[in-house]
Design a protein around this motif. Structure first.
Motif, PDB file in Angstrom:
ATOM      1  N   ALA A 121     -19.218 -10.099 -49.228  1.00 61.40           N
ATOM      2  CA  ALA A 121     -17.899  -9.523 -49.463  1.00 61.40           C
ATOM      3  C   ALA A 121     -16.985  -9.748 -48.259  1.00 61.40           C
ATOM      4  O   ALA A 121     -15.797 -10.050 -48.408  1.00 61.40           O
ATOM      5  N   THR A 122     -17.550  -9.631 -47.065  1.00 58.58           N
ATOM      6  CA  THR A 122     -16.753  -9.812 -45.852  1.00 58.58           C
ATOM      7  C   THR A 122     -16.292 -11.253 -45.720  1.00 58.58           C
ATOM      8  O   THR A 122     -15.116 -11.520 -45.422  1.00 58.58           O
ATOM      9  N   TYR A 123     -17.194 -12.197 -45.947  1.00 55.60           N
ATOM     10  CA  TYR A 123     -16.824 -13.614 -45.826  1.00 55.60           C
ATOM     11  C   TYR A 123     -15.774 -14.010 -46.859  1.00 55.60           C
ATOM     12  O   TYR A 123     -14.857 -14.779 -46.568  1.00 55.60           O
ATOM     13  N   ASP A 148     -24.578 -23.259 -43.252  1.00 51.37           N
ATOM     14  CA  ASP A 148     -23.647 -23.315 -44.380  1.00 51.37           C
ATOM     15  C   ASP A 148     -22.449 -22.390 -44.183  1.00 51.37           C
ATOM     16  O   ASP A 148     -21.297 -22.773 -44.451  1.00 51.37           O
ATOM     17  N   ILE A 149     -22.700 -21.167 -43.703  1.00 54.49           N
ATOM     18  CA  ILE A 149     -21.604 -20.224 -43.489  1.00 54.49           C
ATOM     19  C   ILE A 149     -20.704 -20.706 -42.355  1.00 54.49           C
ATOM     20  O   ILE A 149     -19.465 -20.698 -42.466  1.00 54.49           O
ATOM     21  N   GLY A 150     -21.308 -21.129 -41.258  1.00 51.16           N
ATOM     22  CA  GLY A 150     -20.520 -21.627 -40.136  1.00 51.16           C
ATOM     23  C   GLY A 150     -19.666 -22.824 -40.520  1.00 51.16           C
ATOM     24  O   GLY A 150     -18.508 -22.945 -40.090  1.00 51.16           O
ATOM     25  N   GLN A 151     -20.216 -23.710 -41.333  1.00 49.99           N
ATOM     26  CA  GLN A 151     -19.464 -24.888 -41.769  1.00 49.99           C
ATOM     27  C   GLN A 151     -18.316 -24.503 -42.697  1.00 49.99           C
ATOM     28  O   GLN A 151     -17.246 -25.124 -42.672  1.00 49.99           O
ATOM     29  N   GLN A 152     -18.528 -23.470 -43.522  1.00 49.55           N
ATOM     30  CA  GLN A 152     -17.423 -23.006 -44.375  1.00 49.55           C
ATOM     31  C   GLN A 152     -16.239 -22.551 -43.524  1.00 49.55           C
ATOM     32  O   GLN A 152     -15.083 -22.885 -43.816  1.00 49.55           O
ATOM     33  N   PHE A 153     -16.543 -21.795 -42.477  1.00 53.66           N
ATOM     34  CA  PHE A 153     -15.478 -21.318 -41.611  1.00 53.66           C
ATOM     35  C   PHE A 153     -14.862 -22.470 -40.827  1.00 53.66           C
ATOM     36  O   PHE A 153     -13.630 -22.534 -40.659  1.00 53.66           O
ATOM     37  N   ALA A 154     -15.693 -23.381 -40.332  1.00 52.53           N
ATOM     38  CA  ALA A 154     -15.168 -24.529 -39.591  1.00 52.53           C
ATOM     39  C   ALA A 154     -14.222 -25.344 -40.468  1.00 52.53           C
ATOM     40  O   ALA A 154     -13.122 -25.729 -40.033  1.00 52.53           O
ATOM     41  N   ASN A 155     -14.635 -25.614 -41.676  1.00 51.48           N
ATOM     42  CA  ASN A 155     -13.795 -26.406 -42.589  1.00 51.48           C
ATOM     43  C   ASN A 155     -12.481 -25.692 -42.894  1.00 51.48           C
ATOM     44  O   ASN A 155     -11.410 -26.322 -42.966  1.00 51.48           O
ATOM     45  N   ALA A 156     -12.565 -24.369 -43.098  1.00 55.13           N
ATOM     46  CA  ALA A 156     -11.354 -23.607 -43.400  1.00 55.13           C
ATOM     47  C   ALA A 156     -10.385 -23.614 -42.210  1.00 55.13           C
ATOM     48  O   ALA A 156      -9.172 -23.775 -42.387  1.00 55.13           O
ATOM     49  N   LEU A 157     -10.908 -23.479 -41.004  1.00 51.20           N
ATOM     50  CA  LEU A 157     -10.059 -23.479 -39.808  1.00 51.20           C
ATOM     51  C   LEU A 157      -9.443 -24.853 -39.580  1.00 51.20           C
ATOM     52  O   LEU A 157      -8.254 -24.967 -39.232  1.00 51.20           O
ATOM     53  N   ILE A 158     -10.235 -25.889 -39.766  1.00 48.73           N
ATOM     54  CA  ILE A 158      -9.725 -27.255 -39.589  1.00 48.73           C
ATOM     55  C   ILE A 158      -8.613 -27.550 -40.590  1.00 48.73           C
ATOM     56  O   ILE A 158      -7.569 -28.136 -40.253  1.00 48.73           O
ATOM     57  N   ALA A 227      -6.338  -7.840 -39.959  1.00 45.96           N
ATOM     58  CA  ALA A 227      -7.414  -7.926 -38.980  1.00 45.96           C
ATOM     59  C   ALA A 227      -8.733  -7.541 -39.639  1.00 45.96           C
ATOM     60  O   ALA A 227      -8.767  -6.676 -40.520  1.00 45.96           O
ATOM     61  N   PHE A 228      -9.794  -8.187 -39.183  1.00 52.93           N
ATOM     62  CA  PHE A 228     -11.151  -7.874 -39.626  1.00 52.93           C
ATOM     63  C   PHE A 228     -11.985  -7.617 -38.381  1.00 52.93           C
ATOM     64  O   PHE A 228     -11.910  -8.370 -37.400  1.00 52.93           O
ATOM     65  N   LEU A 229     -12.825  -6.589 -38.435  1.00 48.42           N
ATOM     66  CA  LEU A 229     -13.745  -6.337 -37.329  1.00 48.42           C
ATOM     67  C   LEU A 229     -14.927  -5.524 -37.830  1.00 48.42           C
ATOM     68  O   LEU A 229     -14.876  -4.926 -38.908  1.00 48.42           O
ATOM     69  N   GLY A 230     -15.983  -5.529 -37.046  1.00 48.75           N
ATOM     70  CA  GLY A 230     -17.190  -4.802 -37.413  1.00 48.75           C
ATOM     71  C   GLY A 230     -18.402  -5.421 -36.768  1.00 48.75           C
ATOM     72  O   GLY A 230     -18.348  -5.901 -35.634  1.00 48.75           O
ATOM     73  N   GLY A 231     -19.503  -5.445 -37.506  1.00 50.56           N
ATOM     74  CA  GLY A 231     -20.753  -5.932 -36.940  1.00 50.56           C
ATOM     75  C   GLY A 231     -21.175  -7.301 -37.399  1.00 50.56           C
ATOM     76  O   GLY A 231     -22.204  -7.811 -36.952  1.00 50.56           O
ATOM     77  N   ILE A 232     -20.407  -7.930 -38.295  1.00 49.02           N
ATOM     78  CA  ILE A 232     -20.864  -9.148 -38.956  1.00 49.02           C
ATOM     79  C   ILE A 232     -20.461 -10.391 -38.178  1.00 49.02           C
ATOM     80  O   ILE A 232     -19.279 -10.662 -37.969  1.00 49.02           O
ATOM     81  N   ASN A 233     -21.467 -11.133 -37.718  1.00 49.07           N
ATOM     82  CA  ASN A 233     -21.253 -12.428 -37.098  1.00 49.07           C
ATOM     83  C   ASN A 233     -21.071 -13.493 -38.182  1.00 49.07           C
ATOM     84  O   ASN A 233     -21.184 -13.216 -39.388  1.00 49.07           O
ATOM     85  N   ILE A 234     -20.811 -14.706 -37.755  1.00 50.92           N
ATOM     86  CA  ILE A 234     -20.673 -15.817 -38.699  1.00 50.92           C
ATOM     87  C   ILE A 234     -21.981 -16.581 -38.708  1.00 50.92           C
ATOM     88  O   ILE A 234     -22.255 -17.425 -37.857  1.00 50.92           O
ATOM     89  N   SER A 235     -22.817 -16.257 -39.678  1.00 54.85           N
ATOM     90  CA  SER A 235     -24.178 -16.791 -39.717  1.00 54.85           C
ATOM     91  C   SER A 235     -24.756 -16.647 -41.109  1.00 54.85           C
ATOM     92  O   SER A 235     -24.456 -15.686 -41.826  1.00 54.85           O
ATOM     93  N   GLY A 236     -25.619 -17.560 -41.468  1.00 53.50           N
ATOM     94  CA  GLY A 236     -26.246 -17.547 -42.782  1.00 53.50           C
ATOM     95  C   GLY A 236     -27.186 -16.384 -43.006  1.00 53.50           C
ATOM     96  O   GLY A 236     -27.582 -16.130 -44.146  1.00 53.50           O
ATOM     97  N   VAL A 237     -27.572 -15.649 -41.944  1.00 53.06           N
ATOM     98  CA  VAL A 237     -28.470 -14.512 -42.152  1.00 53.06           C
ATOM     99  C   VAL A 237     -27.815 -13.439 -43.021  1.00 53.06           C
ATOM    100  O   VAL A 237     -28.502 -12.607 -43.603  1.00 53.06           O
ATOM    101  N   TYR A 238     -26.493 -13.467 -43.095  1.00 55.33           N
ATOM    102  CA  TYR A 238     -25.778 -12.465 -43.876  1.00 55.33           C
ATOM    103  C   TYR A 238     -25.460 -12.940 -45.297  1.00 55.33           C
ATOM    104  O   TYR A 238     -24.820 -12.217 -46.052  1.00 55.33           O
ATOM    105  N   SER A 239     -25.865 -14.131 -45.641  1.00 57.81           N
ATOM    106  CA  SER A 239     -25.355 -14.740 -46.862  1.00 57.81           C
ATOM    107  C   SER A 239     -25.861 -14.089 -48.142  1.00 57.81           C
ATOM    108  O   SER A 239     -25.244 -14.235 -49.194  1.00 57.81           O
ATOM    109  N   SER A 240     -26.977 -13.358 -48.073  1.00 59.94           N
ATOM    110  CA  SER A 240     -27.563 -12.824 -49.304  1.00 59.94           C
ATOM    111  C   SER A 240     -27.138 -11.401 -49.613  1.00 59.94           C
ATOM    112  O   SER A 240     -27.380 -10.909 -50.701  1.00 59.94           O
ATOM    113  N   GLY A 241     -26.507 -10.717 -48.677  1.00 60.10           N
ATOM    114  CA  GLY A 241     -26.259  -9.301 -48.876  1.00 60.10           C
ATOM    115  C   GLY A 241     -27.527  -8.508 -48.624  1.00 60.10           C
ATOM    116  O   GLY A 241     -28.576  -9.057 -48.300  1.00 60.10           O
TER     117      GLY A 241
END
Length: 487
Positions: A121-123, A148-158, A227-241
């Motif tokens: 939900a956060t991503y 995969d998550i990091g690449q999604q963000f990289a692509n979106a930023l680029i 703004a978004f903030l909290g505990g969630i890093n940008i990493s695939g470990v969070y991808s499943s909920g």
């Protein structure tokens, strides 16, 4: 997550600089770090003694809206509405009296706060905001994985940088140690300004080199309006909920498995966003980041909602952690409930005392802590305090079936906080952290429901059960406690 997890590296948290390293210079950095630890050259700091004077008359509370400071009459009306929502008690006045003395940021009105549960939900919300960006994007994160998550963000930023949106990115050197240089080079090649916070290699340091100071914030600001903030890093470990298996994580014994991660973020719109913007740009400046083009960083804010929010940041350069002092004042002001959910629990004596004193006053104090973790040292260091807390009447629950990474608190149903701050020495002394405090029952009710959902998936630890734990667990606790300052 204050450190790369055991699943990510062969070492646990702290001053152990894990491998793989990307260059011989990082081998040198690793060696120097070990020498500093052995020789005791990394100075120890201490937490301040915070003694809230809760009987004194509350000072005037600063309330700000979209057009700046509100009139005294308007401020009183808003505070009265908040007090009324607190079931008639004057608890908000008690909280605010101390907050005003220790926190430099204003209390802002006209905000919209949205609670975000877990990574998916956060991503989705973050990526949607990035896609809609028109002027600038500021991203600050501890971990940014090349997955995969990091690449999604990289692509979106680029994509946004190529459209003319200015992108600034801050990433912590330790948190992104495993992320290859090529990942960040791809970003810089498109014009994105990338800043490595406090590089491990002393030769690359732009300011005074402090190995132990890390940027643990997770902050995204888009167009100065959201703004978004909290505990969630940008990493695939969070991808499943947190209710479906998948992703890579760690156990208390440092082994990898597919346990899902449970975490919490918050999305904010309104005048408070400007306060988080100041924090980001101040970090960029103090770390001597690359020059950027001035954009519309502080647009006239819209009145997005009815939430009253305060932005709070802390860093090792402060005389004391404002987040720490604020939390202590809120616990000390509590009249009915203190509910804390936290990933890394290694409390200092003053936090222990505050929790015990609250329970002694008849406050319902409940802690939801991990049953599994990505760092067994901090896990067992915190468990070492269970007996003391349970005897004082504090209720302790361990969240089952997930890697708990949330950092959230709810006090008296009217004082809520979400951010990157753990309840340990590292967060309060050594890390750059950021939290939001939201006042009122409207958001408090949302956080209460989330707390109840976690509570339903938790196992209560009783004093009877805990005093009968085995000798091996006790030995682990004693060993971990000896290292808790550095964890």
């Amino acid at each position: 997550m204050p450190y790369p997890s055991a699943a990510r590296f062969p070492h646990n948290k702290g001053l152990h600089i894990p491998i793989p390293l990307r260059s011989p210079l990082k081998v040198i950095a690793q060696t120097m770090a070990a020498l500093l630890l052995v020789l005791g050259l990394v100075g120890c700091k201490s937490l301040p003694r915070v003694v809230p004077d809760l009987e004194r008359r509350p000072p005037p509370v600063r309330l700000e809206g979209s057009q700046g400071p509100l009139s005294a009459e308007r401020s009183r009306a808003i505070l009265e509405r908040l007090r009324a929502s607190g079931q008639g008690s004057d608890v908000l006045s008690r909280h605010l009296a101390v907050e005003e003395a220790v926190v430099g940021s204003p209390l802002t009105v006209g905000n919209k706060a949205v609670l975000l549960e877990d990574g998916p939900a956060t991503y989705r919300a973050m990526l949607a905001a990035i896609e809609a960006a028109k002027d600038h994007i500021h991203l600050e994160t501890y971990i940014l994985d090349d997955d995969d998550i990091g690449q999604q963000f990289a692509n979106a930023l680029i994509a946004k940088q190529r459209q003319g949106v200015q992108v600034l990115l801050i990433h912590d050197s330790v948190g992104t140690l495993r992320t290859p240089d090529a990942f960040f080079q791809r970003l810089t090649d498109t014009g994105i300004r990338v800043l490595e916070f406090n590089p491990l290699n002393p030769a690359l340091a732009r300011t005074t080199w402090e190995l132990n100071e890390r940027d643990h914030r997770k902050l995204l600001i888009v167009d100065g309006r959201i703004a978004f903030l909290g505990g969630i890093n940008i990493s695939g470990v969070y991808s499943s909920g947190s209710f479906a298996s998948g992703g890579r994580s760690g156990t208390g014994d440092g082994k990898t498995d597919d346990t899902p991660w449970r975490d919490t973020h918050i999305q904010l719109q309104g005048p408070v966003v400007a306060e988080f913007q100041k924090m980001f740009l101040d970090t960029w400046k103090t770390q001597k980041g690359e020059a950027y083009t001035e954009r519309d960083f502080y647009p006239t804010p819209d009145l997005a909602g009815r939430h009253v929010v305060r932005a709070i940041a802390s860093s090792p350069q402060d005389n004391y952690s404002q987040i720490y002092a604020t939390l202590l004042s809120a616990i000390g002001s509590a009249e009915s409930t203190v509910y804390l959910t936290n990933a890394y629990f290694a409390p200092d004596p003053q936090l222990l005392e505050a929790l015990q004193d609250a329970a002694a006053r008849g406050v319902d104090v409940r802690l939801i802590l991990p049953s599994k973790t990505d760092s067994w040292l901090i896990f067992h260091a915190g468990r070492n305090y269970y007996t003391q807390l349970l005897k004082a009447g504090v209720k302790i629950y361990e969240r089952q079936g997930v890697i708990l990474h949330t950092k959230a608190g709810l006090i008296d149903g009217v004082w809520s906080t979400i951010g990157s701050t753990n309840l340990d020495w590292r967060s309060f002394l050594h890390n750059y952290e950021v939290n939001a405090v939201v006042l009122g029952t409207e958001f408090g009710d949302q956080l209460q429901k989330l707390f109840n959902a976690d509570l339903a998936e938790s196992k209560q630890i009783t004093l009877h059960e805990w005093t009968r734990r085995g000798l091996l667990l006790r030995a682990k606790e004693l060993f971990a406690r000896a290292w808790e300052y550095w964890l």
